[in-house]
Design a protein around this motif. Structure first.
Motif, short mmCIF file in Angstrom:
data_model
loop_
_atom_site.label_atom_id
_atom_site.label_comp_id
_atom_site.label_asym_id
_atom_site.label_seq_id
_atom_site.Cartn_x
_atom_site.Cartn_y
_atom_site.Cartn_z
N ALA A 68 0.83 -1.21 0.00
CA ALA A 68 0.00 0.00 0.00
C ALA A 68 0.86 1.26 0.00
O ALA A 68 0.58 2.22 -0.73
CB ALA A 68 -0.93 -0.01 1.21
N THR A 69 1.94 1.26 0.80
CA THR A 69 2.83 2.41 0.84
C THR A 69 3.54 2.59 -0.50
O THR A 69 3.69 3.72 -0.99
CB THR A 69 3.87 2.24 1.96
OG1 THR A 69 3.19 2.10 3.20
CG2 THR A 69 4.82 3.43 2.04
N THR A 70 3.96 1.50 -1.11
CA THR A 70 4.59 1.55 -2.43
C THR A 70 3.62 2.15 -3.45
O THR A 70 3.98 3.04 -4.23
CB THR A 70 5.02 0.14 -2.86
OG1 THR A 70 5.98 -0.37 -1.91
CG2 THR A 70 5.67 0.15 -4.24
N ALA A 71 2.38 1.67 -3.42
CA ALA A 71 1.37 2.15 -4.37
C ALA A 71 1.09 3.64 -4.20
O ALA A 71 0.88 4.36 -5.19
CB ALA A 71 0.08 1.36 -4.20
N ARG A 72 1.10 4.11 -2.96
CA ARG A 72 0.79 5.52 -2.71
C ARG A 72 1.81 6.45 -3.36
O ARG A 72 1.47 7.57 -3.75
CB ARG A 72 0.70 5.79 -1.20
CG ARG A 72 -0.63 5.35 -0.61
CD ARG A 72 -0.87 5.96 0.76
NE ARG A 72 0.06 5.45 1.76
CZ ARG A 72 -0.17 4.36 2.49
NH1 ARG A 72 -1.28 3.66 2.31
NH2 ARG A 72 0.71 3.97 3.39
N GLU A 73 3.04 5.99 -3.49
CA GLU A 73 4.05 6.82 -4.17
C GLU A 73 3.67 7.05 -5.64
O GLU A 73 3.83 8.14 -6.17
CB GLU A 73 5.43 6.17 -4.07
CG GLU A 73 6.01 6.14 -2.67
CD GLU A 73 6.30 7.52 -2.10
OE1 GLU A 73 6.51 8.47 -2.89
OE2 GLU A 73 6.32 7.65 -0.86
N LEU A 74 3.14 6.00 -6.29
CA LEU A 74 2.71 6.16 -7.68
C LEU A 74 1.43 6.98 -7.76
O LEU A 74 1.25 7.80 -8.66
CB LEU A 74 2.50 4.79 -8.32
CG LEU A 74 2.11 4.79 -9.80
CD1 LEU A 74 3.14 5.53 -10.65
CD2 LEU A 74 1.92 3.37 -10.32
N GLY A 75 0.55 6.78 -6.79
CA GLY A 75 -0.67 7.58 -6.76
C GLY A 75 -0.36 9.06 -6.61
O GLY A 75 -1.02 9.91 -7.23
N ALA A 76 0.65 9.38 -5.80
CA ALA A 76 1.01 10.78 -5.59
C ALA A 76 1.54 11.43 -6.86
O ALA A 76 1.29 12.61 -7.12
CB ALA A 76 2.06 10.88 -4.48
N VAL A 77 2.25 10.67 -7.67
CA VAL A 77 2.83 11.21 -8.90
C VAL A 77 1.78 11.32 -10.00
O VAL A 77 1.76 12.29 -10.77
CB VAL A 77 4.01 10.33 -9.38
CG1 VAL A 77 4.57 10.85 -10.70
CG2 VAL A 77 5.11 10.30 -8.34
N THR A 78 0.88 10.33 -10.08
CA THR A 78 -0.07 10.28 -11.19
C THR A 78 -1.41 10.95 -10.87
O THR A 78 -2.17 11.29 -11.79
CB THR A 78 -0.38 8.82 -11.57
OG1 THR A 78 -0.97 8.16 -10.44
CG2 THR A 78 0.90 8.09 -11.99
N GLY A 79 -1.71 11.11 -9.59
CA GLY A 79 -3.00 11.66 -9.20
C GLY A 79 -4.12 10.63 -9.20
O GLY A 79 -5.28 10.97 -8.92
N HIS A 80 -3.81 9.37 -9.47
CA HIS A 80 -4.84 8.33 -9.49
C HIS A 80 -5.18 7.87 -8.08
O HIS A 80 -4.30 7.76 -7.22
CB HIS A 80 -4.36 7.11 -10.28
CG HIS A 80 -4.31 7.32 -11.76
ND1 HIS A 80 -5.34 7.85 -12.48
CD2 HIS A 80 -3.32 7.05 -12.67
CE1 HIS A 80 -5.01 7.92 -13.76
NE2 HIS A 80 -3.79 7.44 -13.89
N ASP A 81 -6.45 7.58 -7.86
CA ASP A 81 -6.85 6.88 -6.65
C ASP A 81 -6.36 5.43 -6.74
O ASP A 81 -6.17 4.91 -7.84
CB ASP A 81 -8.37 6.89 -6.49
CG ASP A 81 -8.91 8.29 -6.20
OD1 ASP A 81 -8.17 9.08 -5.59
OD2 ASP A 81 -10.05 8.56 -6.60
N ILE A 82 -6.18 4.82 -5.58
CA ILE A 82 -5.71 3.43 -5.54
C ILE A 82 -6.82 2.55 -4.98
O ILE A 82 -7.44 2.89 -3.98
CB ILE A 82 -4.45 3.30 -4.67
CG1 ILE A 82 -3.32 4.17 -5.25
CG2 ILE A 82 -4.00 1.84 -4.57
CD1 ILE A 82 -2.25 4.51 -4.24
#
Length: 217
Positions: A68-82
């Motif tokens: 989940a923490t790993t995914a949040r880094e990509l969400g922060a860059v892309t603006g996508h919800d996870i």
């Protein structure tokens, strides 16, 4: 799934979480909820910048904190919800969890050897690899089905779960899944949609995937 006519087809990027303390100690994590190290967060941040340039359309992740923490880094860059889904968790491995590989080999030597030979083994009394694929692969497929044509899905999960999911999506027999090899922390594999189903385009990648030129597609 659509074929590749008129475009490249859909892509599934299966991304393993960053480093944890148990990874460093070579402890079998399984479904134990272990957080990323500071190094692991840095790995996720770096990889997220690379993956963001692939312009993912959706992100789905295991709900264990390291994924989940790993995914949040990509969400922060892309603006996508996870979207978080417990079906993407790592294999439950019962009494193996928390043990180092050396401890597992010492205490469960025959079981460990049988697993490495590709036999169906309930490691530590836990899940079979085929059962992991039974729960994880349908989640990946359902999210991939919702992609636009030529869309990209990023799945943030765990080494064992990713390997079994790739094996299932490629139509390999479960005894051959181990031949795919492992994923390094925060590395990923890419599946592409072909005329006859999913194809493995990249495995254990840590840089931007390059197109395969001159292939039969």
């Amino acid at each position: 799934m659509n074929g590749t006519t008129g475009g490249r087809g859909r892509r599934i990027v299966l991304w393993r979480h960053g480093q944890t303390a148990w990874n460093l100690e070579r402890r079998f994590q399984g479904s134990t909820d272990i957080e990323l190290t500071e190094t692991g967060v840095g790995q996720a941040r770096r990889a997220a910048r690379l993956l963001a340039s692939m312009k993912p359309d959706a992100i789905v992740a295991s709900d264990l904190s390291r994924a989940a923490t790993t995914a949040r880094e990509l969400g922060a860059v892309t603006g996508h919800d996870i979207t978080y889904d417990a079906a993407l968790r790592e294999t439950y491995a019962g009494s193996w969890q928390g043990l180092t590989h050396n401890e597992i080999m010492a205490r469960f030597g025959e079981q460990y050897a049988a697993w490495k030979r590709g036999e169906p083994v309930r490691r530590g009394g836990g899940e079979l690899e085929s059962e992991v694929a039974d729960r994880a692969a349908p989640v990946v497929i359902s999210h991939a089905d919702a992609l636009p044509d030529d869309g990209t899905l990023v799945v943030v999960s765990h080494g064992g779960t990713i390997r079994t999911t790739i094996g299932r999506l490629l139509g390999l027999e479960s005894r051959h899944w181990e031949s795919l090899g492992g994923l390094s922390n925060c590395c990923w594999s890419v599946l592409g949609e072909g005329a006859r189903g999913w194809r493995l385009l990249e495995h254990n990648a840590g840089t931007l995937p390059e197109p395969v030129l001159g292939d039969d597609d």
